[in-house]
Design an enzyme around this catalytic site. Structure first.
Site, mmCIF file in Angstrom:
data_model
loop_
_atom_site.group_PDB
_atom_site.id
_atom_site.type_symbol
_atom_site.label_atom_id
_atom_site.label_comp_id
_atom_site.label_asym_id
_atom_site.label_seq_id
_atom_site.Cartn_x
_atom_site.Cartn_y
_atom_site.Cartn_z
ATOM 1 N N ASP A 34 0.814 -1.115 -0.654
ATOM 2 C CA ASP A 34 -0.070 0.031 -0.055
ATOM 3 C C ASP A 34 0.856 1.779 -0.344
ATOM 4 O OD1 ASP A 34 -2.146 -1.666 0.465
ATOM 5 O OD2 ASP A 34 -1.999 -2.064 2.895
ATOM 6 N N GLU A 203 -11.674 -1.491 -2.626
ATOM 7 C CA GLU A 203 -10.704 -0.860 -1.660
ATOM 8 C C GLU A 203 -9.954 -0.018 -1.522
ATOM 9 O OE1 GLU A 203 -9.682 -3.407 1.909
ATOM 10 O OE2 GLU A 203 -8.279 -4.389 -0.366
#
Ligand SMILES: *[C@@H]1O[C@H](CO)[C@@H](O)[C@H](O)[C@H]1NC(C)=O
Length: 312
Positions: A34, A203
């Site tokens: 991420d 997401e």
């Protein structure tokens, strides 16, 4: 002969249109999950990523990366512990914005599959380990809420601060922030994207303004499973930061729409967890992907010349 040359050229263009480029060359400490990227006024690149205390990688050329420590070298803010269920737990999916000499960082505290989640805010003048000021909780969710307060992303849209967030449940949300506090300026929550396929797996939102459009990037499907990961990067666009966003086929992102930007191809598995950054050579996509059990840093340029982002 000319017809066959034209034919071959058309075939080559068709192949090029669907071919997905490999990640650009990076070296050094490139194990990340991420990632989010900023560049300071001196030209140093910073990547912040999921992990204990939020690891910081820096680079002077966007190719060679070194871990220099973490945002919270002396332990995560204690307020995060109620969401990670431990002291100094993993902090997730940070989002960095650099403007006028200040690093703004949003990040999440949660555990896998739980809606007991909080988004936190910190700032720094240098981005370096130990330089960060904790501004505390921004927003949170609990079991039974309609969404999950993870994966924050800040858009500075003129004088407006806009936070997008969320995953699974009823999908991606947006809230307005006060520029003076970095916290929500009202209780209003706008829905941006939702899908029902694959348990509603959406997401890692990013709202990005380019030209006449706002683009909403998300990651679909399953992260975090090594070579079993099915993460893929999707996009829709809108003339407003509040939507409605539609994909290239005109399908609303609130109704499962999303045009593929980058998915598994060749030995590159499960690209996602993305962020975008404006750099001297254009708009940059930063993400993680797998070639084995550890996730790696991917960096490519995005070409928006057709009105839709193409990875180059
Ligand atoms: C991938 O899936 C296989 C088959 O279900 C499983 O045995 C393996 O442990 C999985 N690997 C990871 C990294 O999740």
């Amino acid at each position: 002969m000319w017809t066959s040359i034209v034919f071959l050229a058309l075939v080559a263009m068709a192949v090029m249109a669907v071919a997905q480029p490999n990640p650009g060359r990076v070296t050094g400490d490139i194990s990340v999950h991420d990632p989010t990227m900023c560049r300071d006024d001196a030209g140093t690149y910073f990547i912040f990523a999921t992990g204990t205390g939020i690891p910081i990688h820096t680079s002077t050329d966007r190719i060679s990366w070194t871990v220099i420590g973490s945002v919270w070298p002396d332990g995560a803010p204690t307020e995060t512990n109620q969401f990670t269920g431990t002291t100094n737990g993993d902090l997730w999916a940070p989002d960095c914005t650099y403007k006028d000499g200040t690093f703004y960082l949003y990040y999440a505290a949660s555990t896998f599959g739980s809606q007991n989640s909080g988004i936190f805010f910190a700032t720094s003048p240098s981005g370096l380990p130990g330089s960060w000021t904790d501004h505390g909780l921004v927003t949170s969710t609990k079991a039974g809420d309609s969404y999950n307060a993870i994966d924050p992303n800040l858009l500075l849209d003129g004088s407006n601060w806009i936070l997008s967030l969320g995953s699974f449940w009823t999908g991606i949300k947006e809230m307005a922030l006060s520029p003076s506090t970095g916290k929500p300026s009202s209780s209003s929550v706008t829905s941006l994207a939702q899908r029902t396929a694959n348990n509603g797996a959406i997401e890692a939102s990013v709202i990005w303004k380019q030209g006449n459009f706002y683009y909403l990037f998300t990651s679909w499907d399953n992260c975090c499973q090594g070579l079993n990961s099915t993460y893929n990067i999707r996009v829709g666009r809108s003339s407003s930061a509040k939507g409605p966003f539609v994909d290239q086929n005109g399908v609303a992102l609130t109704n499962g729409g999303g045009t593929l930007v980058l998915g598994t191809h060749g030995s590159v598995v499960g690209p996602g967890g993305q962020d975008l950054m404006s750099d001297v050579d254009g708009t940059i996509l930063v993400y993680h992907y797998y070639t084995a059990t550890t996730s790696l840093l991917g960096i490519n340029r995005l070409d928006f010349s057709t009105g839709w982002p193409i990875v180059v």
